[in-house]
Design an enzyme around this catalytic site. Sequence first.
Site, PDB file in Angstrom:
ATOM      1  N   ASN A  18     -89.150 -58.919  39.256  1.00 29.14           N
ATOM      2  CA  ASN A  18     -87.906 -58.993  38.858  1.00 29.14           C
ATOM      3  C   ASN A  18     -87.392 -57.871  38.763  1.00 29.14           C
ATOM      4  O   ASN A  18     -88.129 -56.718  37.744  1.00 29.14           O
ATOM      5  CB  ASN A  18     -87.849 -59.804  37.440  1.00 29.14           C
ATOM      6  CG  ASN A  18     -86.373 -59.571  36.612  1.00 29.14           C
ATOM      7  OD1 ASN A  18     -85.631 -59.023  37.412  1.00 29.14           O
ATOM      8  ND2 ASN A  18     -86.657 -59.965  35.428  1.00 29.14           N
TER       9      ASN A  18
ATOM     10  N   LYS B 220     -84.478 -56.564  37.970  1.00 23.45           N
ATOM     11  CA  LYS B 220     -83.389 -56.166  36.892  1.00 23.45           C
ATOM     12  C   LYS B 220     -82.524 -55.368  37.425  1.00 23.45           C
ATOM     13  O   LYS B 220     -82.074 -55.393  38.557  1.00 23.45           O
ATOM     14  CB  LYS B 220     -84.272 -55.515  35.676  1.00 23.45           C
ATOM     15  CG  LYS B 220     -85.388 -56.390  35.202  1.00 23.45           C
ATOM     16  CD  LYS B 220     -86.088 -56.058  33.962  1.00 23.45           C
ATOM     17  CE  LYS B 220     -87.197 -56.925  33.605  1.00 23.45           C
ATOM     18  NZ  LYS B 220     -87.904 -56.552  32.215  1.00 23.45           N
TER      19      LYS B 220
ATOM     20  N   HIS C  48     -83.729 -65.496  31.694  1.00 26.52           N
ATOM     21  CA  HIS C  48     -84.513 -64.533  31.345  1.00 26.52           C
ATOM     22  C   HIS C  48     -84.401 -63.969  29.897  1.00 26.52           C
ATOM     23  O   HIS C  48     -83.125 -63.986  29.386  1.00 26.52           O
ATOM     24  CB  HIS C  48     -84.271 -63.243  32.167  1.00 26.52           C
ATOM     25  CG  HIS C  48     -85.387 -62.365  32.003  1.00 26.52           C
ATOM     26  ND1 HIS C  48     -85.117 -61.205  31.184  1.00 26.52           N
ATOM     27  CD2 HIS C  48     -86.423 -62.046  32.740  1.00 26.52           C
ATOM     28  CE1 HIS C  48     -86.255 -60.432  31.310  1.00 26.52           C
ATOM     29  NE2 HIS C  48     -87.010 -60.841  32.232  1.00 26.52           N
TER      30      HIS C  48
ATOM     31  N   GLU D 121     -83.647 -61.129  28.750  1.00 31.72           N
ATOM     32  CA  GLU D 121     -82.487 -60.080  28.278  1.00 31.72           C
ATOM     33  C   GLU D 121     -81.419 -60.804  28.549  1.00 31.72           C
ATOM     34  O   GLU D 121     -80.451 -60.434  27.871  1.00 31.72           O
ATOM     35  CB  GLU D 121     -82.791 -59.007  29.585  1.00 31.72           C
ATOM     36  CG  GLU D 121     -83.910 -58.202  29.170  1.00 31.72           C
ATOM     37  CD  GLU D 121     -84.996 -57.655  30.469  1.00 31.72           C
ATOM     38  OE1 GLU D 121     -84.398 -57.491  31.620  1.00 31.72           O
ATOM     39  OE2 GLU D 121     -85.967 -57.352  30.308  1.00 31.72           O
TER      40      GLU D 121
ATOM     41  N   GLU E 257     -92.680 -65.532  29.153  1.00 33.95           N
ATOM     42  CA  GLU E 257     -92.431 -64.062  28.983  1.00 33.95           C
ATOM     43  C   GLU E 257     -92.368 -63.707  27.378  1.00 33.95           C
ATOM     44  O   GLU E 257     -91.211 -63.977  26.866  1.00 33.95           O
ATOM     45  CB  GLU E 257     -91.247 -63.558  29.712  1.00 33.95           C
ATOM     46  CG  GLU E 257     -91.267 -63.682  31.207  1.00 33.95           C
ATOM     47  CD  GLU E 257     -90.505 -62.741  32.221  1.00 33.95           C
ATOM     48  OE1 GLU E 257     -91.094 -61.947  32.720  1.00 33.95           O
ATOM     49  OE2 GLU E 257     -89.615 -62.531  31.739  1.00 33.95           O
TER      50      GLU E 257
ATOM     51  N   GLY F 258     -91.897 -54.885  28.943  1.00 28.26           N
ATOM     52  CA  GLY F 258     -91.486 -53.642  29.122  1.00 28.26           C
ATOM     53  C   GLY F 258     -92.015 -52.580  27.953  1.00 28.26           C
ATOM     54  O   GLY F 258     -91.567 -51.384  27.837  1.00 28.26           O
TER      55      GLY F 258
ATOM     56  N   SER G 106     -95.304 -56.586  30.824  1.00 26.79           N
ATOM     57  CA  SER G 106     -96.238 -55.579  31.196  1.00 26.79           C
ATOM     58  C   SER G 106     -97.481 -55.979  31.928  1.00 26.79           C
ATOM     59  O   SER G 106     -98.520 -55.476  31.895  1.00 26.79           O
ATOM     60  CB  SER G 106     -96.650 -55.000  29.877  1.00 26.79           C
ATOM     61  OG  SER G 106     -95.697 -54.445  29.154  1.00 26.79           O
TER      62      SER G 106
HETATM   63  P1  13P Z   1     -92.303 -55.683  32.509  1.00 24.54           P
HETATM   64  O1  13P Z   1     -93.297 -56.136  33.811  1.00 24.54           O
HETATM   65  O2  13P Z   1     -91.460 -54.459  33.022  1.00 24.54           O
HETATM   66  O3  13P Z   1     -92.732 -55.757  31.110  1.00 24.54           O
HETATM   67  O4  13P Z   1     -90.966 -56.893  32.533  1.00 24.54           O
HETATM   68  C1  13P Z   1     -91.349 -58.287  32.481  1.00 24.54           C
HETATM   69  C2  13P Z   1     -90.220 -59.032  32.741  1.00 24.54           C
HETATM   70  O5  13P Z   1     -89.268 -59.146  32.133  1.00 24.54           O
HETATM   71  C3  13P Z   1     -90.280 -59.980  34.146  1.00 24.54           C
HETATM   72  O6  13P Z   1     -89.079 -60.675  34.137  1.00 24.54           O
END
Ligand code: 13P
Length: 258
Positions: A13, A15, A103, A105, A175, A181, A221
Site C-alpha cells: 500500500n 499511500k 484502511h 487511515e 492491521e 508506521g 510495520s
Molecule cells: P507500514 O507497513 O508502513 O506500517 O504500513 C502498514 C499499512 O498501513 C499498510 O496498509
Amino acid sequence: MTVSTRKPVIAGNWKMYKTIAEAEAFFAELAPLVRDVVRDGEHCEMVIAPPFTALSRVVQAARAANVAISAQDLHWEAQGAFTGEVSAAMLVEAGCTFTLIGHSERRQFFGETEETVNKKCRAALAAGLRPIVCVGETLAEREAGETEAVLTKQLAGGLAGLTEPQFSPIIVAYEPVWAIGTGRTATPEMAQAAHAFIRQRVAAQVSVSAADSVRILYGGSVKPDNIRGLMAQPDIDGGLVGGASLEAKSFAALVHYK
Ligand code: 13P
C-alpha cells in the site's frame, strides 16, 4: 481449521507516495527481481496499491512483473456529484483488479465507518473488483482489552449481509493501528491470535468454508526482517505492507519471505 491451501498474498500500500514517474521506475526495477516468483505460479500473489494518478500508467508494467494493481479506496456510487471521488467502474477501466477498503487511515482521518465499508464492498464486488478489507484496533482499544470486540464490530458491520458467493473474492487485512508506521510490529503470536479470531468470526458470520478459504493478511510495520516469522503462522496468509513496499528491492525481499 483444515490444512491451508490458501495462496499467500504480498500486497504493498503506497499511500500518498510516488509520482507516476517514480511508480514506473519501481516496476522497471522490480520485474527482474521477481521473475522467479512469476515462474513459480504457486509461491504468492503480488499486489501493489499506487495512488489514483498512477494507476492506469503502471498497469502494463505491473502486468509484466505479474503484479496486480489495487486502488486504495473507492466511492460506492456509480457516478454523480461527489467531488474528489472515484467509482468502481473507473478503477476497473484504469486496470485495477483489487481495491483496499476501510484502511485505518481512512477511518481515522476521512470518516470511514462500518456502513461506508459495507457500501464500498458491495460496489467493488458488483464491478468485479476484489476488496481487501482492513480491520484493526487502536492502542487504547487493545490496552482496554477490546481487540476482539472491535474486530467483531468491524467485520459484522463492514461485511454485513454478504452471502457466501459475494464474500468469496474478499481478502481481509488485520492491521493493528498501533503497529502502522510505528516500527512496532505485532509479535507473530499476537498477530496469529487476532487472525485466528477473525477466521472464527468469518465462520460464524459467513460459513466455515468461507473462513477456511479467506486469505487474511497482516499489516503494521512488516519488513523483510520480520515477515518470515509472521508468515510461519498458520492463519497469516500474507502481508499488507506500507513503508517497506516503496523500494523495489525491499518489496522483492518481502515477496521472497521463504
Ligand atoms: P507500514 O507497513 O508502513 O506500517 O504500513 C502498514 C499499512 O498501513 C499498510 O496498509
